[in-house]
Design an enzyme around this catalytic site. Structure first.
Site, short mmCIF file in Angstrom:
data_model
loop_
_atom_site.label_atom_id
_atom_site.label_comp_id
_atom_site.label_asym_id
_atom_site.label_seq_id
_atom_site.Cartn_x
_atom_site.Cartn_y
_atom_site.Cartn_z
N ASP A 82 21.60 -47.15 -1.28
CA ASP A 82 21.95 -48.57 -1.33
C ASP A 82 23.14 -48.79 -2.25
OD1 ASP A 82 20.25 -47.87 -3.53
OD2 ASP A 82 19.91 -50.00 -3.95
N HIS A 101 30.45 -51.16 -9.50
CA HIS A 101 29.91 -52.50 -9.24
C HIS A 101 31.02 -53.55 -9.22
CE1 HIS A 101 25.40 -51.70 -10.28
NE2 HIS A 101 25.97 -50.67 -9.73
N GLU A 157 17.71 -48.42 -5.33
CA GLU A 157 17.92 -48.14 -6.75
C GLU A 157 18.50 -49.34 -7.48
OE1 GLU A 157 20.09 -46.84 -10.39
OE2 GLU A 157 20.87 -47.83 -8.62
N GLU A 158 19.38 -50.06 -6.80
CA GLU A 158 20.10 -51.16 -7.46
C GLU A 158 19.21 -52.36 -7.75
OE1 GLU A 158 22.85 -50.70 -8.71
OE2 GLU A 158 23.92 -49.16 -7.59
N HIS A 213 21.02 -42.29 -4.29
CA HIS A 213 20.53 -43.49 -3.60
C HIS A 213 21.54 -43.97 -2.57
CE1 HIS A 213 23.01 -46.39 -5.94
NE2 HIS A 213 22.77 -45.62 -7.00
N ASP A 219 29.13 -44.99 -6.67
CA ASP A 219 27.74 -45.37 -6.96
C ASP A 219 27.03 -45.76 -5.67
OD1 ASP A 219 25.41 -46.18 -8.13
OD2 ASP A 219 26.23 -48.00 -9.01
N ASP A 239 19.87 -36.66 -11.47
CA ASP A 239 20.32 -37.91 -10.84
C ASP A 239 21.69 -38.28 -11.40
OD1 ASP A 239 20.30 -40.26 -9.36
OD2 ASP A 239 18.70 -41.23 -10.49
ZN LIG Z 1 23.71 -45.95 -8.81
#
Ligand SMILES: [Zn+2]
Length: 489
Positions: A122, A462, A189-190, A120, A155, A215
């Site tokens: 984003d 994150h 995705e987030e 992903h 991520d 994934d």
């Molecule tokens: Zn992710």
């Protein structure tokens, strides 16, 4: 008589000890060395530069359904086209659901099911209050001290860029896969993955059923991230937990706070939360086993003894695991109150008090059944228990480990360090990923990136100082390249 009894107890203990030690000594050892795969040359400098550049695009997801910066995504798409010219000129690229991309690389043999890779584009926002805690600014794409720094490095622009680099490299070589290769690149995705939902729907409509979908979610646990050993252990996510929030609404007699009754909305709610706190969803040790057993040869003798004899030690191991939140979450459905609200004025007894409880569902625990359990545990007619948000996802199915796809992933991992392959184990992924949306179009969904995940790195997900080691990047490209070669024949 007493002596005979004592003797037989002693004999029993001796036999038990012998069985336990025997099982420990006979447990499978480390994976044997494998044949070295063909070299896969990677232009490290270029791959690193591309990732650093990718991190400068502020492709941020803020909230489900909320507007996002379409210009940032447009600019990112335009740059992807320049950075990966073969991918974007030779392959069919379809824009789906706004800014998600489906890349199709047709195989020679249409009778083979495609292989699908997800990533992903984003990233989660950076809390402005924490900006000062970043060693390098989160959207500057800095390469320093052997690391590529920035939001999304792990991520998951790191995996995404290395996936595209592998594809680009194979295209430049003139490689044509036997099996069609698909790349599904989500843009949100987030915040729920509407892009992944739309790509999966598109596949369904066009009758495409990938043999497997790979994934993020698992990694190579290194540096002691896998408790008990500092050696690497590869962890493939074969399932992920579901997501549900419920709202508890408590009603009671309101009025003036100078004449309080015994039973208020707030006190009822507090008792309900206490009851929830005291309740524990049943434990299921299947992922505990599938994660620990392959890593056994790396564990200290005491732990090895316990893992080799889970038939006897499981209750003890489960009790120990429950002390660590990460481990406990792999054992059962979890629940935790996250929002609390009641009252508007200090001298008014509110008639309503509300709490939101967030739950992560264990595979097999259906949302409706969990809701029924919560009502039973709270056991108060004055408190309603209802789903709190539109986001309600059951846990994913558990993907097979006896499939060709699983063997391919496992063999590709082993081939990365052929002389000393790491144990390959499976795990339950606690967070949500895009691949859960593909359960309807593929029988096998796996979650793994060839990233050396250390305790220091996992804390940056994150969070502040997200980064990926420069030294990991060539192997990340190589892993995807070999997966494609392995799947494509
Ligand atoms: Zn992710």
């Amino acid at each position: 008589m007493v002596r005979r009894l004592i003797l037989s107890v002693v004999a029993l203990i001796a036999v038990l000890a012998a069985v336990m030690v025997g099982r420990t000594l006979m447990a499978p050892g480390m994976p044997a060395p494998v044949a070295a795969p063909e070299a896969f040359p990677v232009n490290e400098e270029e791959a690193v530069a591309k990732l650093a550049k990718a991190l400068t695009f502020e492709t941020i997801s803020r909230a489900p359904g909320a507007p996002y910066d379409t210009e940032a995504f447009d600019a990112f798409h335009a740059w992807l086209g320049e950075a990966f010219p073969n991918v974007f000129s030779q392959l069919k690229v379809t824009r789906i659901a706004g800014h998600s991309l489906l890349v199709e690389w047709p195989g020679k043999d249409a009778s083979l099911q495609p292989a699908m890779f997800l990533a992903h584009m984003d990233v989660v926002p950076v809390d402005p209050a924490t900006l000062g805690e970043w060693t390098h600014p989160p959207f500057a794409g800095i390469v320093a001290d052997g690391m590529v720094w920035g939001r999304g490095a792990l991520d998951m622009k790191g995996p995404m860029i290395t996936l595209l680099e592998a594809t680009e490299t194979l295209l430049a070589r003139g490689y044509i896969p036997a099996r069609t290769i698909l790349l599904g690149l989500g843009h949100d995705e987030e915040v729920g993955g509407s892009g992944a939902v739309a790509i999966a729907a598109h596949l369904k409509e066009t009758g495409v059923r990938p043999a497997f979908v790979l994934d993020e979610g698992g990694a190579v646990a290194t540096d002691g991230l896998f408790g008990g050993t500092s050696e690497p252990v590869a962890l493939i996510g074969v399932a992920e937990k579901g997501y549900m929030s419920v709202k508890l609404t408590s009603r009671g007699q309101g009025g003036h706070s100078s004449r309080p009754g015994k039973d208020t909305a707030i006190s009822r709610l507090a008792k309900a939360i206490q009851r929830l706190e005291a309740y524990e969803f049943p434990n299921d040790a299947r992922f505990l086993r599938s994660t620990l057993e392959p890593a056994m040869p790396l564990l200290p003798f005491g732990q090895r003894l316990a893992v080799a004899n889970l038939w006897l030690t499981e209750p003890l191991v489960v009790a120990l695991m429950k002390e660590a939140p990460d481990m406990a979450a792999s054992l059962h459905t979890t629940k935790v109150p996250t929002i609390l609200s009641a009252g508007i004025k200090d001298n008014v007894i509110p008639t309503v008090a509300e709490a939101t409880v967030n739950l992560r569902l264990f595979p097999g625990d259906a949302p409706e059944a969990v809701l029924a359990t919560l009502r039973e545990v709270i056991a108060d007619d004055m408190i309603s228990v209802e789903p709190a948000s539109s986001v309600m996802t059951p846990a994913s199915p558990v993907s097979p480990t006896d499939s060709d796809a699983y063997r391919l992933i496992s063999d590709t991992i082993k081939g990365m360090t052929p002389d000393a392959p790491p144990p390959v184990a499976t795990m339950l992924v606690l967070m949500a990923t895009d691949v859960r949306h593909y359960a309807g179009v593929s029988d096998a969904q796996y979650r793994f990136n060839y990233v050396p995940m250390t305790p220091a790195l996992i804390r940056t997900l994150h969070a502040e100082d997200e980064r990926v080691p420069v030294s990991a990047i060539p192997d990340m490209v190589r892993f995807f390249g070999r997966m494609m070669l392995g799947a494509g024949g």
